[in-house]
Design a protein around this motif. Sequence first.
Motif: not given
Lengths: 213, 675, 482
Positions: B363-388
């Motif tokens: 919903s934040q990056t508007h794409t499902r392609n992993i190759e276009e992600y990256g560095g989201l841990i700094k921008l979405m820390p809580y989501t990152a923790i839960f995903f981890l």
Amino acid sequence: MNIIFQLQLFALVIFLCIVVMNIAKKNTILIFAYLIQSLMLVAIMGIKSYHEMSFEIGIVTIILLIIKVIIAPQLLLRIIKQHKANISATTYLNVPMTLGCLVILSIFAQSDVFSPFTALTPLLRVLLIGGMLMSIFFTINRKGAISQIIGILSLENCIFTFGYFLGLQQSAALEISMLFDVFFWIIISSIFVRTIIKHFGSIDVTQLRELKK
Amino acid sequence: MQNLFFTSLLVLTGGSIISLIVQRDTKLSYVSSVFSMFGSLLALIFSIGALITQSTLTTTLPTSFPMFNISLHIDPLAAFFILIVSLIALPASLYGIGYMKQYAKEYNLGVFGFFYNIFLISLLLVITAHNALYFLFVWEIMSLSSLFLVIFENKKLQIIKSGFIYFIMTHAATAFILLSFLLLFQFTGSFDFETIKQHFASIPFVIQTIIFLCMIIGFGTKAGIVPFHIWLPWAHSAAPSHVSSLMSGVMIKIGIFMLFKMFLDILPQTPLWLGYVVLIIGAVSSILGVLYALSEHDIKRLLAYHSIENIGIILLGLGSGLIFIALKQPSLAMLAITAGLFHTLNHAVFKSLLFLGAGSVISQTHTRNIEEYGGLIKLMPYTAIFFLVGAVAISGLPPFNGFVSEWLTFQSLFSGIATSSILIKSIFIFGAACLTFTGGLAAACFVKAFGITFLARSRSIESEKATEVSPLLLISMGTLAVLCLTLGVFSFFVITNIQLIVKNLSLFSSKTSSLSSTGISLQVNQNVAHLNMPVIFLVMAVFIALSFGLVYIVSRKQKVVLRTVWDCGFNALSPKMEITATGFSRTLILIFRGIFQPSKQHEIEYVDADIRYFSKSKTVTLGIVNIYEAYLYYPLHNGLSIISKQIRKIQSGNVNQYLLYIFILLLGLLIFARY
Amino acid sequence: MLLLLLFISPIIAILASIVVNKQRSMLEKIAIASVGTQIIAILSIIYTVLSQNAYLISDTFSVRAFEALILGITVTVGFVATLHSVGYLRCEQAKGMIGFRRIKEYYILMNLFLLCMYVAITITNPIIMWISIEATTLSTVFLISFFNRKADIEAAWKYLIINSIGLLLGLLGTTLFLSQGSTFNGFFNWNNLIASATHMNPLISKFAFVFVLIGYGTKMGLVPMHTWRPDAYNKAPSPIAALLSGALLNVAFLAILRFKLIVDIVAGSSFSQNLFVFFGILSIVIAAFIIYTQKNYKRMLAYHSTEHAGIMMLGFGFGGIGIFGAILHMVYHSFAKSLLFFVSSNIAVKYSSSRITDVTGMVKVLPYSSVLYIIGFLTMVGIPPFGIFFTEFYILFAGFHHSPLIALIALFSLVLVFLGFFKHIIEMLFGEPPKKIQKGENNNWTIVPIIGLAIILFVFSVYLPTPLQKLLNESYTMFLGN
């Protein structure tokens, strides 16, 4: 002469008409064959009305005469004259093959398959049942629209005769309604033939190739 | 108690109707989700109550149609699955309130809410159905409502195609299920599951075999076993994320539920070969699931393939259980079945968590392609923790729940290896090897998924703009994450209760299980194997705390300085220098060439077409073949099309031919009639 | 009295319509008033049948449960068809496809069609029933060639020829039956045919039934006599196709079933059942394969009608609860199939094409029609909560008892039909609509009646109201008892 013999004679003539139809090349011959068929029917009904002294059947006979012998052939002849569609178009099977099929159908008609019809002598079985099968065969074999109409009308005649020979007693009102039904059928189908000629340019039914699958 | 269940159904129905009524008003779109949450809450309370009291509820209502009775039967097994459904539905519905806002302008949220609530109702009804015709009725409604949810974003053709594949396969599966029920009726004289249970033994062996096979195909397709799984990646990636989490976490479990219910409860005394088949299917599905997950770069398809893998693990448990039952070792069977059931619960929790996390990222990056992600841990820390948390759980690492259920599954497989027959031994060894392999590959896959998504720098402009999602979404994800941990640490408690459910099945009513939990630890086979989760958790927590403490003490007085790092002389570090998901997984794909049949295509565009010396641009296309689609489904489709085109020729357009058909038929039938 | 009302209202409508000149709205009012009267008449008849078990006028007309059911279906479809035709013809006239004269002919012929069907259902004399069914052929043949293009004429001609031959065979069969029955002033009725059935010759009766089955089966559209159907349904205006499929099919079926009752007494029920199963499975399999790669959505619906005629045949062929399933199937199929045809006429008017590839993005262009189309589709492939789920289940269930292999083939074909239909409908519903199409429904007349029909369909699918249940059960016992 024996009445039964007379009637069988009529049936024979009906049968021969169908054979002639199958072989004929010109539409006018087809129509005449149909006319003679219908005439036989009239004769049969006439004799029946005379025998039973029934006024109702007499009326039926007269209406039969009017519709099938006078009006129907006239309608069809008019179409032929107006559109110069005298040639009956080609058939699928050539004449010897056609005759061969007719023979096979006749043999089939008098075979053991139809033996339960004890009311009919084997000869009658050939004439009537064979006649019906041949009418259907005729409709399939021919490519012209008018031939198909004649085929159906001939089938109807045969069924009528068949019913009669089986001893079916119908009230006159019913017979008259059926006749009117045939009448309307003839009118409607002749209208259609005209429309087909107008749209497709010929009465060859195989030209109707727009719709497939 | 019963009233709670019916009230929850009523609430959900109300939610669906109200959703249709207020569909135009986007501000009220949360209303239907509120109803969903409330309904799920009621169902949750009901199921916990039913499990505590270990009661069985039965109701029957006749309808105006013959042979069709609305027959409900809630035994502890059903209550357990109702628990799973409502446990996941609650956070998912909460998540939905925030998540669906992005669709408000383009699509009709009211219709969505309508089908969403109906989907929940049908899930609950399918679990509790006890009459074959009624079961088929609600089963199809479940498929239908989920179809509409999947194709919600109907402006994208890819999504429509996904819905298409999904619905066709699910309907074909229903045909198999129908077939098995009809056969059951033929021989037992009833559609009521109770009656079938009593008369099953009288069915001849061949028919039993056919019935079992039809059930495996039918329910297995819904569960997502290989080779009937091809709908799963399409459907689960096409649906909105909280629907994906429901489908992956809950709906495919319905297939599992029916397999459990049929093979353990309604049709007991299953033959040995059935256990073999289920176990082998489980092993193959888990391996193939994780392999295909490795090759995926669409984050939702990746998660969907992992669902297939975990279904495989659950079936490993069920299969072992069936083998043990046939070998007359009920205590080991109880161990295996408990493992399967626990993994069902765990997978539901962590898979939903992962899907909700993925949904937040999308919903934040508007794409499902992993190759276009990256560095989201700094921008979405809580989501990152839960995903981890979810990633660690699914890889089967302590102290989370995935670890315990995989451990239990291993235990049951190892117990099986201890038997004497060579054939059974080898099957169990095969299963255990597959499970090991799967575990490792799953961890590798999630290293890729988590690492590429959240770590290093953003690989695209969109992902640089991402921000943390709204609190509603965070709460739902957080709840599930906490649940993962709790289920892991307090697994002894959960296991005890699951054992009670298993004991409730008539097969095991007076048996003791190899698995016991004394105090806070789990023991298998009287201490042959021993697992103490709370202690492990405490040790880990202490260790982590110690490490952080030491680092803090050492670096307390040091200042943190930001400087540029030596970067080998390049001007700036760019995202293109990071490892890509393709690179990460390509090695593994090449190792498993046989399955993937990878292909590589080079396209070069030259500056001058005649002198092909300097190239302007080069494109490399890497692909893999989906062998199921290529070898199974396309040939089938082509075959049917060919036959169809041939048959269409009977309508040739020639009226004489048509009459000929009638004539020949007439002659034929006359001859038939005569003799 | 009620029957008189039923017959007279279309006659008055016909006469009144002949007189009207240039005023289309007058024609519409006449048609709606007529069909409204017919509904009232039939509802009263149904009420009488329910309370007194039968509705008889002398020995000429007889309405029992089954006939009442078919009358109810016919008039419902007729009512919705009339309302829908109002909107449909307005659209076609606006597009310049037809003129006032054609519209007048349409309403006259449609009323004639309905009248003939009512007579055929209620009359007790087989010959008059034959005549009225033949009359339906004659009245609809002009409706098929309505637009007077080349292809329409062709379709009408083929329809005429094939049905005429078929019906003549049916007449032959009727004649054979009647020639064995005892006379009653030369005016037979079904009752004394059944009474004299024990005196009939089994072999002749078998022949007679073969002729009747092939004959009226042509009208019903069983394979291989179905060949007129794709062309006719394709070219006729869709409300007429809906009537042909939703009403006439049932009447033809009724005719066959009446003769089945007779031949079952003479020759035992297994003879007719075997024939039914043969035709049923043949129709289902061939229709299923043809639907799979069909390119024209109206032809697809036509083959679908053949398929369902086959399913109903199978129901009766298998016996037992299959018969109940078949009767209930008749109800649902008429409603759902006509629903689909009405929607396709909306599609045809909007997109000016009958090809599936020309129709895309329906959900955006015709939102209400799309929903109705989906409802019709779901019903026709047997997905709950719509009723055909139950009827297909009952029929398959009976099939398992009777001949499992045939039931298995039927199940496979049903899945195949679902595949084909679903594929085509997805292609039509989604995607981008063509640029020149205006969005929005055509006309209130073309949507509101169909929504009503859909609601009735849905209600009957989840709950059978007691009157309907009673009619179904009585029909069921009538066929089961023999």
